[in-house]
Motif scaffolding. Structure first.
Motif, mmCIF file in Angstrom:
data_model
loop_
_atom_site.group_PDB
_atom_site.id
_atom_site.type_symbol
_atom_site.label_atom_id
_atom_site.label_comp_id
_atom_site.label_asym_id
_atom_site.label_seq_id
_atom_site.Cartn_x
_atom_site.Cartn_y
_atom_site.Cartn_z
ATOM 1 N N MET A 1 0.727 -1.101 -0.006
ATOM 2 C CA MET A 1 0.068 -0.162 0.021
ATOM 3 C C MET A 1 0.926 1.299 0.060
ATOM 4 S SD MET A 1 -2.931 -1.316 -0.059
ATOM 5 C CE MET A 1 -3.963 0.186 0.067
ATOM 6 N N VAL A 2 2.152 1.205 0.069
ATOM 7 C CA VAL A 2 2.979 2.357 0.130
ATOM 8 C C VAL A 2 3.096 2.673 -1.393
ATOM 9 C CG1 VAL A 2 5.349 3.111 0.495
ATOM 10 C CG2 VAL A 2 4.421 1.329 1.891
ATOM 11 N N PRO A 3 2.915 3.949 -1.733
ATOM 12 C CA PRO A 3 3.021 4.647 -2.853
ATOM 13 C C PRO A 3 4.315 4.676 -3.391
ATOM 14 C CG PRO A 3 1.828 6.197 -1.388
ATOM 15 C CD PRO A 3 2.456 5.292 -0.542
ATOM 16 N N LEU A 4 4.587 4.082 -4.844
ATOM 17 C CA LEU A 4 5.903 3.801 -5.253
ATOM 18 C C LEU A 4 6.472 5.152 -5.455
ATOM 19 C CD1 LEU A 4 7.926 2.409 -6.645
ATOM 20 C CD2 LEU A 4 6.637 2.470 -8.791
ATOM 21 N N GLU A 5 5.722 6.168 -5.859
ATOM 22 C CA GLU A 5 6.202 7.556 -6.041
ATOM 23 C C GLU A 5 7.171 8.255 -4.973
ATOM 24 O OE1 GLU A 5 1.884 8.641 -5.974
ATOM 25 O OE2 GLU A 5 3.078 6.889 -6.491
ATOM 26 N N SER A 6 6.793 7.740 -3.597
ATOM 27 C CA SER A 6 7.500 8.222 -2.445
ATOM 28 C C SER A 6 8.614 7.413 -1.940
ATOM 29 C CB SER A 6 6.100 8.030 -0.988
ATOM 30 O OG SER A 6 6.342 6.780 -1.025
ATOM 31 N N LEU A 7 9.193 6.393 -2.923
ATOM 32 C CA LEU A 7 10.307 5.706 -2.268
ATOM 33 C C LEU A 7 11.502 5.982 -3.142
ATOM 34 C CD1 LEU A 7 8.054 2.400 -2.056
ATOM 35 C CD2 LEU A 7 9.122 3.799 -0.228
ATOM 36 N N THR A 8 12.517 5.436 -2.514
ATOM 37 C CA THR A 8 13.715 5.461 -3.262
ATOM 38 C C THR A 8 14.366 4.030 -3.134
ATOM 39 O OG1 THR A 8 15.079 5.995 -1.369
ATOM 40 C CG2 THR A 8 14.307 7.820 -2.244
ATOM 41 N N LEU A 9 15.544 3.786 -3.877
ATOM 42 C CA LEU A 9 16.116 2.793 -4.124
ATOM 43 C C LEU A 9 16.543 2.188 -2.486
ATOM 44 C CD1 LEU A 9 16.636 0.657 -6.299
ATOM 45 C CD2 LEU A 9 18.938 1.410 -6.231
ATOM 46 N N LEU A 10 17.026 3.366 -2.105
ATOM 47 C CA LEU A 10 17.477 2.856 -0.454
ATOM 48 C C LEU A 10 16.322 2.710 0.607
ATOM 49 C CD1 LEU A 10 19.732 3.309 1.660
ATOM 50 C CD2 LEU A 10 19.069 5.609 2.030
ATOM 51 N N ARG A 11 15.294 3.198 0.462
ATOM 52 C CA ARG A 11 14.141 2.704 1.407
ATOM 53 C C ARG A 11 13.785 1.436 0.987
ATOM 54 N NH1 ARG A 11 12.817 4.143 5.665
ATOM 55 N NH2 ARG A 11 10.622 4.505 5.463
ATOM 56 N N MET A 12 13.683 0.978 -0.218
ATOM 57 C CA MET A 12 13.081 -0.303 -0.728
ATOM 58 C C MET A 12 14.039 -1.294 -0.102
ATOM 59 S SD MET A 12 12.086 0.602 -4.649
ATOM 60 C CE MET A 12 10.520 -0.421 -5.095
ATOM 61 N N SER A 13 15.392 -1.067 -0.416
ATOM 62 C CA SER A 13 16.354 -1.891 0.130
ATOM 63 C C SER A 13 16.338 -1.938 1.851
ATOM 64 C CB SER A 13 17.816 -1.636 -0.078
ATOM 65 O OG SER A 13 18.075 -1.280 -1.460
ATOM 66 N N GLU A 14 16.054 -0.901 2.485
ATOM 67 C CA GLU A 14 15.905 -1.079 3.899
ATOM 68 C C GLU A 14 14.674 -2.038 4.139
ATOM 69 O OE1 GLU A 14 14.903 2.987 5.064
ATOM 70 O OE2 GLU A 14 17.030 3.468 5.151
ATOM 71 N N ALA A 15 13.496 -2.250 3.513
ATOM 72 C CA ALA A 15 12.702 -3.307 3.557
ATOM 73 C C ALA A 15 13.340 -4.909 3.813
ATOM 74 C CB ALA A 15 11.724 -3.507 2.840
#
Length: 237
Positions: free
Chosen positions: A68-82
């Motif tokens: 449910m997290v909007p893709l446009e709010s993310l960076t590669l770093l934040r996705m890697s943090e998951a």
């Protein structure tokens, strides 16, 4: 089995396969639209590994799949943090974790304290950026002369590419992104026979990410499951 995992940005769903003990394989799908072409294949692969006694999980990455997290709010770093948060969860339970990075999914395991990485057809961030640029240009004939800079930084808001709203920070992060490769930590690369780039092994199979619709390749999944099982046995020895 459907479960969930926590990371700094909230909670995401994941599919779990195989035993509740021993090492666990964390499968990371390609970014953006390729996941729709490879998800069925990844599920088959994890089921085959479960049949070999190896646990696996297929997490929803923030901004991808059912997240449910909007893709446009993310960076590669934040996705890697998951992925980092998911791996920490297994470490806290006393379980070793290994990554299965498929295509651009191999760009998301760089922060996680994995015991090893098995990458299938890994690609660098600039390769993905070029593919996104081709898709972006094909969607509008007026963009035929637009370069990557125009795509990534040509507007104040996110850029729509193949139905995905992607922020400029995420696109910029892809420019220098590379799959994890540090000495002392096991990493195995497997590619298809049609890919001439260096790898530990080349195998016959179908490049599912080139298909216009989601597809599967059971024979290839079997070969990859055998390869992973053998590699894990060596890592665990």
């Amino acid at each position: 089995m459907i479960a969930d995992y926590d990371w700094a940005g909230g909670t995401e769903a994941m599919l779990r396969f195989g035993p509740d003990t021993g090492p666990v394989m964390v499968a990371i799908l390609p970014l953006f639209e390729e996941a729709n072409r490879t998800r069925t294949f990844a599920v088959r692969l994890l089921r085959l590994l479960a049949g070999r006694g190896i646990a696996g999980v297929l997490p929803d990455i923030p901004g991808q799949s059912e997240s449910m997290v909007p893709l446009e709010s993310l960076t590669l770093l934040r996705m890697s943090e998951a992925i980092e948060g998911l791996v920490d969860q297994f470490a806290s339970a006393g379980r070793r974790a290994y990554g299965i990075g498929i295509r651009s999914g191999a760009l998301l395991d760089t922060l996680a304290l994995l015991d090893g990485r098995w990458h299938f057809a890994p690609m660098a961030g600039n390769e993905l950026l070029r593919e996104l640029h081709r898709i972006w240009r094909a969607a509008d004939p007026d963009r035929h002369k637009g370069d990557i800079q125009a795509m990534a930084f040509g507007s104040d808001g996110p850029v729509e590419i193949a139905g995905n709203l992607i922020g400029s920070d995420l696109l910029a992060g892809l420019i220098a992104a590379e799959p994890f490769d540090q000495s002392g930590i096991p990493r195995r690369i497997v590619r298809l026979d049609s890919d001439p780039r260096p790898a530990d092994r080349h195998l016959p199979g179908t490049p599912l990410w080139r298909r216009s619709e989601p597809d599967d390749d059971p024979a290839l999944a079997g070969l990859l499951a055998d390869d992973i099982a053998s590699w894990i046995a060596q890592c665990e020895a």
